[in-house]
Design a protein around this motif. Structure first.
Motif, short mmCIF file in Angstrom:
data_model
loop_
_atom_site.label_atom_id
_atom_site.label_comp_id
_atom_site.label_asym_id
_atom_site.label_seq_id
_atom_site.Cartn_x
_atom_site.Cartn_y
_atom_site.Cartn_z
N TYR A 206 13.06 5.55 -2.88
CA TYR A 206 12.56 4.84 -1.53
C TYR A 206 13.23 4.69 -0.55
O TYR A 206 14.44 4.55 -0.63
CB TYR A 206 11.74 3.41 -2.26
N PRO B 65 11.05 12.06 -1.97
CA PRO B 65 10.03 13.20 -1.29
C PRO B 65 10.59 13.53 -0.04
O PRO B 65 11.36 12.47 0.83
CB PRO B 65 8.77 12.24 -1.23
N ARG C 26 0.80 -0.98 0.05
CA ARG C 26 0.11 0.01 0.05
C ARG C 26 0.74 1.28 0.13
O ARG C 26 0.40 2.32 -0.54
CB ARG C 26 -0.82 -0.13 1.25
N GLN C 27 1.95 1.26 0.62
CA GLN C 27 2.81 2.28 0.60
C GLN C 27 3.19 2.85 -0.91
O GLN C 27 3.65 3.91 -1.11
CB GLN C 27 4.05 2.13 1.37
N SER D 141 5.83 5.40 -8.08
CA SER D 141 5.59 4.12 -8.61
C SER D 141 5.09 3.99 -9.88
O SER D 141 5.55 2.92 -10.66
CB SER D 141 4.72 3.60 -7.36
N ALA E 225 0.49 5.16 -2.37
CA ALA E 225 0.16 6.06 -1.31
C ALA E 225 0.88 7.30 -1.64
O ALA E 225 2.06 7.40 -2.40
CB ALA E 225 0.01 5.83 0.08
N ARG E 226 0.46 8.57 -1.20
CA ARG E 226 1.27 9.69 -1.30
C ARG E 226 2.47 9.53 -0.25
O ARG E 226 2.35 8.97 0.91
CB ARG E 226 0.42 11.00 -0.73
N PRO E 227 3.60 9.88 -0.69
CA PRO E 227 3.93 10.72 -1.80
C PRO E 227 4.64 9.86 -2.83
O PRO E 227 5.16 10.35 -3.77
CB PRO E 227 5.09 11.87 -1.36
N TYR E 228 4.25 8.70 -2.98
CA TYR E 228 4.89 7.85 -3.79
C TYR E 228 4.05 7.25 -5.19
O TYR E 228 4.63 6.66 -5.94
CB TYR E 228 5.43 6.27 -3.19
N LEU E 229 2.85 7.87 -5.19
CA LEU E 229 1.93 7.05 -6.32
C LEU E 229 2.65 7.48 -7.70
O LEU E 229 2.85 6.59 -8.48
CB LEU E 229 0.68 7.81 -6.03
N THR E 230 3.10 8.80 -7.95
CA THR E 230 3.46 9.21 -9.26
C THR E 230 4.68 8.52 -9.60
O THR E 230 5.16 8.03 -10.60
CB THR E 230 3.65 10.81 -9.05
#
Length: 406
Positions: free
Chosen positions: A330, A393, A203-204, A214, A207-212
């Motif tokens: 990450y 991020p 899920r991480q 990923s 989720a923000r801030p990693y969606l873009t």
């Protein structure tokens, strides 16, 4: 996430990681080296449709393995994962040499792929933990030279033993079994200390801030592995369709992967100095231009080999730079899972590449159409990387060297 592995790293762990990646390199090209023989002899019932199905099915197994086994390795121990997976892969690869039908051949490739799929992301995460962050690009690309060194050795063996294709699988399986006890006794365990950091979850990644981030690295990995597997599976057949002889076709596959090894050494050094994102984008642009150039049939044999070598320099190291970029984006507690998912989703591209190229072969359109498809794929990877920030991020970033900007 911390690890029980000490710094600076000893030679044996790094060397064994290189050997594990070399086994993946063997698997990368072995099918491409034997497909022309299996198609010409129709042994085991092979035809273009069957060859495409086998190539696709094997990569499905690899993709599932990367997605499912990698997170388990973060939880239960990377060394245990590598010992089990290399053992299973090696035994099943040996069994392929005695497969009685194309169906059994394909089934064994799927099962071997399940075991092998976890090895690459787990090994990259392991090496990243071993090395200082300022050398992330170099550490990743140097380890990945094993990938293409394995491919080069396999192509050389193919030139020596083809049409006796079974020997290739016997050698590959035996090499893996030799490596297993060395991995067990010489590779230190690298198990996350569960109290040191929260357990990583999938899920991480979305989720923000990693969606873009990923989505961008998944698309780039997809496109990069489409190129790697599409070229290595069908390159000999593409060059035969272009009018080059069988020996030249295998020699060009060898040259392509020799260029990859050179490119990996160069790419890591440049990326650590100029920025991984910037260098990866430039590499994919140059790969697109060179792949389009290969659509032109060259009469000068020397020029053909030079063009293929330079193409290998940029195509394969561009894909590995995506992995190096991931290790910089990450934090440690989610890094292994991030690499596993990028590799697993990227394997969907590895499935599509041979499938699309195989379809073009069946339709008689592989040359020059296949090279145009590959060039467009490289440009799509550039677009995916363009939307990703150049650094992690700020809210959760781990310290990065200034050279990571790009």
């Amino acid at each position: 996430m911390t690890s029980t592995v000490s710094r600076p790293p000893a030679l044996w762990p790094l060397l064994l990681c290189w050997v594990i990646v070399a086994l993946d390199g063997f698997d990368l090209v072995v099918l491409g080296t034997v497909i022309p023989t299996l198609l010409s002899t129709k042994e085991l019932g092979f035809d273009p449709a069957a060859a495409t199905a086998v190539a696709t099915a094997g990569l499905v197994g690899v993709g599932i393995g990367a997605l499912t086994v990698g997170p388990l390795a973060d939880r239960y121990g990377r060394r245990l994962c590598l010992v089990v997976c290399v053992t299973v892969f090696s035994v099943l690869t040996l069994a392929i040499a005695v497969a009685p039908t194309v169906f059994v051949f394909g089934l064994l490739r799927v099962l071997a792929g399940l075991a092998l799929g976890a090895c690459l992301p787990v090994t990259i995460a392991y090496v990243t933990d071993l090395m200082p962050s300022a050398r992330a690009g170099t550490a990743t690309t140097l380890t990945m030279t094993g990938y293409h060194a394995g491919a080069v050795l396999t192509a050389l063996l193919a030139i020596a033993v083809i049409p006796d294709w079974r020997v290739l699988f016997l050698i590959g399986g035996a090499a893996g079994l030799v490596a297993v006890p060395l991995i067990r006794f010489l590779l230190p365990e690298a198990r996350p200390e569960r109290d040191a950091a929260p357990r990583a979850t999938v899920r991480q990644l979305v989720a923000r801030p990693y969606l873009t981030i990923s989505v961008g690295v998944w698309v780039a990995s997809f496109m990069g592995l489409l190129l790697v597997y599409g070229l290595n599976t069908w390159m000999p057949q593409l060059m035969k369709d272009a009018g080059y002889g069988s020996t030249d076709a295998l020699g060009l596959l060898l040259t392509l992967n020799a260029g990859a090894v050179t490119g990996l050494i160069l790419a890591g050094i440049v990326a650590d100095r100029a920025g991984t994102k910037r260098v990866a984008m430039v590499w994919f642009v140059l790969a697109a231009a060179l792949l389009a150039f290969l659509s032109v049939r060259l009469e000068d044999v020397t020029m053909v080999y030079v063009a293929v070598f330079v193409t290998g320099v940029f195509v394969f190291s561009a894909q590995v730079l995506v992995y190096a970029f991931i290790t910089q984006l990450y934090p440690p507690e989610v890094r292994g899972t991030a690499l596993g998912f990028a590799a697993g989703i990227g394997r969907l591209g590895a499935i599509l590449g041979p499938a699309v190229t195989g379809t073009l072969v069946s339709l008689g359109l592989a040359y020059p159409g296949g090279f145009y498809v590959f060039a467009a794929t490289a440009l799509l990877a550039v677009g995916a990387l363009a939307v990703i920030p150049a650094r992690a991020p700020a809210a959760v970033a781990t310290p990065q060297p200034a050279a990571a900007e790009g």
